[in-house]
Design a protein around this motif. Sequence first.
Motif, PDB file in Angstrom:
ATOM      1  N   SER A 188      18.692  33.525 -46.821  1.00 14.64           N
ATOM      2  CA  SER A 188      18.380  33.433 -48.246  1.00 14.64           C
ATOM      3  C   SER A 188      18.833  32.088 -48.814  1.00 14.64           C
ATOM      4  CB  SER A 188      19.069  34.559 -49.013  1.00 14.64           C
ATOM      5  OG  SER A 188      20.478  34.348 -49.042  1.00 14.64           O
ATOM      6  N   THR A 189      18.196  31.693 -49.913  1.00 13.05           N
ATOM      7  CA  THR A 189      18.583  30.441 -50.581  1.00 13.05           C
ATOM      8  C   THR A 189      20.041  30.505 -51.018  1.00 13.05           C
ATOM      9  OG1 THR A 189      16.316  30.131 -51.370  1.00 13.05           O
ATOM     10  CG2 THR A 189      18.055  28.908 -52.513  1.00 13.05           C
ATOM     11  N   GLU A 190      20.475  31.680 -51.464  1.00 15.08           N
ATOM     12  CA  GLU A 190      21.859  31.833 -51.924  1.00 15.08           C
ATOM     13  C   GLU A 190      22.837  31.597 -50.777  1.00 15.08           C
ATOM     14  OE1 GLU A 190      24.327  34.879 -54.812  1.00 15.08           O
ATOM     15  OE2 GLU A 190      22.880  35.743 -53.410  1.00 15.08           O
ATOM     16  N   GLN A 213      22.278  29.910 -48.004  1.00 11.72           N
ATOM     17  CA  GLN A 213      22.206  28.503 -47.616  1.00 11.72           C
ATOM     18  C   GLN A 213      23.029  27.626 -48.546  1.00 11.72           C
ATOM     19  OE1 GLN A 213      18.321  26.839 -46.502  1.00 11.72           O
ATOM     20  NE2 GLN A 213      17.458  28.906 -46.643  1.00 11.72           N
ATOM     21  N   THR A 214      22.920  27.883 -49.824  1.00 15.12           N
ATOM     22  CA  THR A 214      23.649  27.087 -50.820  1.00 15.12           C
ATOM     23  C   THR A 214      25.147  27.218 -50.646  1.00 15.12           C
ATOM     24  OG1 THR A 214      21.842  27.298 -52.418  1.00 15.12           O
ATOM     25  CG2 THR A 214      24.021  26.721 -53.287  1.00 15.12           C
TER      26      THR A 214
END
Length: 262
Positions: free
Chosen positions: A101-103, A105-106
């Motif tokens: 997920s983008t979360e 990864q961030t």
Amino acid sequence: MEQLFTALWQDYTQRLCPSALNIRQLLTEDAPLRNDHIALRTFALPKCGLARLAAPFIAVGYKPKGRYHFKAKKLYAEHFEHPDPAAPKVFISELQLGLCSTELQTEVRQLVDQVDDDYFANPAFLSQGKPWQLSRDIYQLLNAESEYAGWVAAHGFGANHFTVDINQLEQFNEISEVNHFLESSGFDINQAGGAVKGDPTVMLEQSATMADKVMVTFSDGEMLVSGGFYEFAKRYLQPDGEVYTGFVEASADKIFESTYNS
């Protein structure tokens, strides 16, 4: 090479899997236990990816041998061997962040961005734990999506397991016997996919304890989380008479689950 593995063993037994010392004492016979392989985990980022973890081993003569994909867990792995057949094999995996997920990864990139590139140039980073600050909430967020991500975030680098070479033992011929002995001594065995993973047809059998619970210091307090575990491997002869030195994806997939919370 000896210095590298000694540092990894000390970190593993002091920080990640203290119970390994007891298991080693229980299984050691006349000669020191042979270590079949160690395993390392990381994130697939240029700064700290698989290639970076492999570099200290390549510098002492290791060469890449096998490649492995674990689609459900979003992992890629390679194993490395030394020309000296007595030297332990090295299995390194990395989480494919682009599949997460983008979360996640961030958050992972923010952890790694805390660390200077120079830190990873010194092989000592492999046995010094996590080099970033991490809160319990972020750990739990990562762990909820990927247990692997949570583990690396909490512990950083280091051997998540060492592996007893069962072929050298005289008291036990089968991994099932080792499992029974350790269970009777109070250790939990990973049952994912069966207590014994693999069989003679794939030329490798493996089992593992469930990971120790170890105290980790986060930026906002301490928490007990899964640490490292001890693995056991029995290798078989190939048709050409040589011992099989690779790994079996289906078995390794379940070995990863030794760090799952019971």
